[in-house]
Design a protein around this motif. Structure first.
Motif, short mmCIF file in Angstrom:
data_model
loop_
_atom_site.label_atom_id
_atom_site.label_comp_id
_atom_site.label_asym_id
_atom_site.label_seq_id
_atom_site.Cartn_x
_atom_site.Cartn_y
_atom_site.Cartn_z
N ASN A 1 0.82 -1.22 0.00
CA ASN A 1 0.00 0.00 0.00
C ASN A 1 0.85 1.27 0.00
O ASN A 1 0.41 2.31 0.48
CB ASN A 1 -0.94 0.01 1.22
CG ASN A 1 -2.03 -1.02 1.09
OD1 ASN A 1 -2.69 -1.12 0.05
ND2 ASN A 1 -2.21 -1.80 2.13
N TYR B 1 -8.21 7.40 -1.40
CA TYR B 1 -7.55 7.07 -0.14
C TYR B 1 -6.02 7.01 -0.24
O TYR B 1 -5.37 6.51 0.65
CB TYR B 1 -8.09 5.78 0.48
CG TYR B 1 -9.59 5.74 0.51
CD1 TYR B 1 -10.30 6.63 1.30
CD2 TYR B 1 -10.29 4.83 -0.27
CE1 TYR B 1 -11.68 6.62 1.31
CE2 TYR B 1 -11.67 4.81 -0.25
CZ TYR B 1 -12.36 5.70 0.54
OH TYR B 1 -13.73 5.69 0.55
N GLU C 1 -4.36 4.69 2.51
CA GLU C 1 -4.87 4.57 3.88
C GLU C 1 -6.38 4.39 3.82
O GLU C 1 -7.12 5.36 3.69
CB GLU C 1 -4.50 5.82 4.69
CG GLU C 1 -3.02 5.98 4.90
CD GLU C 1 -2.64 7.21 5.71
OE1 GLU C 1 -3.52 8.05 5.97
OE2 GLU C 1 -1.47 7.32 6.08
N LEU C 2 -6.81 3.15 3.92
CA LEU C 2 -8.24 2.86 3.90
C LEU C 2 -8.88 3.23 5.23
O LEU C 2 -8.31 2.94 6.29
CB LEU C 2 -8.49 1.38 3.62
CG LEU C 2 -8.19 0.89 2.21
CD1 LEU C 2 -8.39 -0.62 2.12
CD2 LEU C 2 -9.07 1.59 1.21
N GLU D 1 -11.34 2.79 8.44
CA GLU D 1 -11.71 1.58 9.18
C GLU D 1 -12.96 0.92 8.61
O GLU D 1 -13.08 -0.29 8.57
CB GLU D 1 -11.91 1.90 10.66
CG GLU D 1 -10.62 2.14 11.42
CD GLU D 1 -9.70 0.93 11.45
OE1 GLU D 1 -10.19 -0.22 11.60
OE2 GLU D 1 -8.49 1.13 11.33
N LYS E 1 -12.05 -1.42 5.73
CA LYS E 1 -11.12 -2.52 5.96
C LYS E 1 -11.90 -3.80 6.23
O LYS E 1 -12.99 -3.77 6.80
CB LYS E 1 -10.21 -2.21 7.14
CG LYS E 1 -9.20 -1.12 6.84
CD LYS E 1 -8.30 -0.88 8.01
CE LYS E 1 -7.30 0.22 7.69
NZ LYS E 1 -6.45 0.54 8.84
N ARG F 1 -13.22 -6.97 8.10
CA ARG F 1 -13.38 -7.25 9.53
C ARG F 1 -13.95 -8.65 9.70
O ARG F 1 -14.64 -9.17 8.84
CB ARG F 1 -14.26 -6.21 10.20
CG ARG F 1 -15.64 -6.08 9.62
CD ARG F 1 -16.37 -4.89 10.23
NE ARG F 1 -17.63 -4.71 9.56
CZ ARG F 1 -18.80 -5.07 10.07
NH1 ARG F 1 -18.86 -5.59 11.27
NH2 ARG F 1 -19.90 -4.90 9.39
#
Length: 150
Positions: A45, A104, A124-125, A127, A130, A132
């Protein structure tokens, strides 16, 4: 040089106009070859853009990010009045280089060393986007408070 006509794409798809605009922009920007640059993937990333800016000082360079567009501009100050060149091979001309960033992706750092401007980028995704882990229930019903098990 060939140009590509994207007008049939605009007529046959709905909602992909941003993609077609990106293709149009990429086709137009490919003609400009100054200054040369590299795009490197440094991690899953993380990325680095290196631009050859020999002869430019940090105060003559400007880096801006606006709406997923990274713009690097170089404006050379005129100081050739007292210099006489027999041959001038270093371009040192003004430039503007643009890079379309994915959603992002943010600029984390910029460094000028040995004539290379290195710009570090990172995806940077949030939360919410992301992956889970979802817990799996066992199928037993939960007791309502105050009831007895049967």
């Amino acid at each position: 040089m060939r140009t590509i006509d994207f007008s049939p794409l605009y007529r046959s798809v709905v909602g992909f106009d941003r993609l077609a605009d990106l293709l149009d922009t990429a086709a137009a920007d490919s003609a400009a070859g100054y200054p040369p640059y590299n795009i490197e993937r440094t991690d899953e990333n993380a990325y680095r853009v290196e631009i050859a800016v020999a002869g430019f000082r940090p105060d003559e360079l400007d880096i801006q990010v606006k709406e997923n567009l990274l713009t690097v501009t170089g404006r050379k100050t005129a100081n050739d009045s007292q210099r006489t060149f027999l041959h001038r091979g270093l371009a040192e001309r003004n430039f503007e280089r643009r890079f379309q960033l994915a959603d992002y992706v943010v600029v984390t750092d910029a460094e000028l060393a040995d004539g290379l401007l290195a710009i570090s980028l990172k995806r940077e995704l949030p939360e919410a986007l992301k992956p889970r882990k979802i817990e799996i229930g066992t199928g037993q019903s939960k007791l309502i408070e105050g009831e007895k098990a049967a």
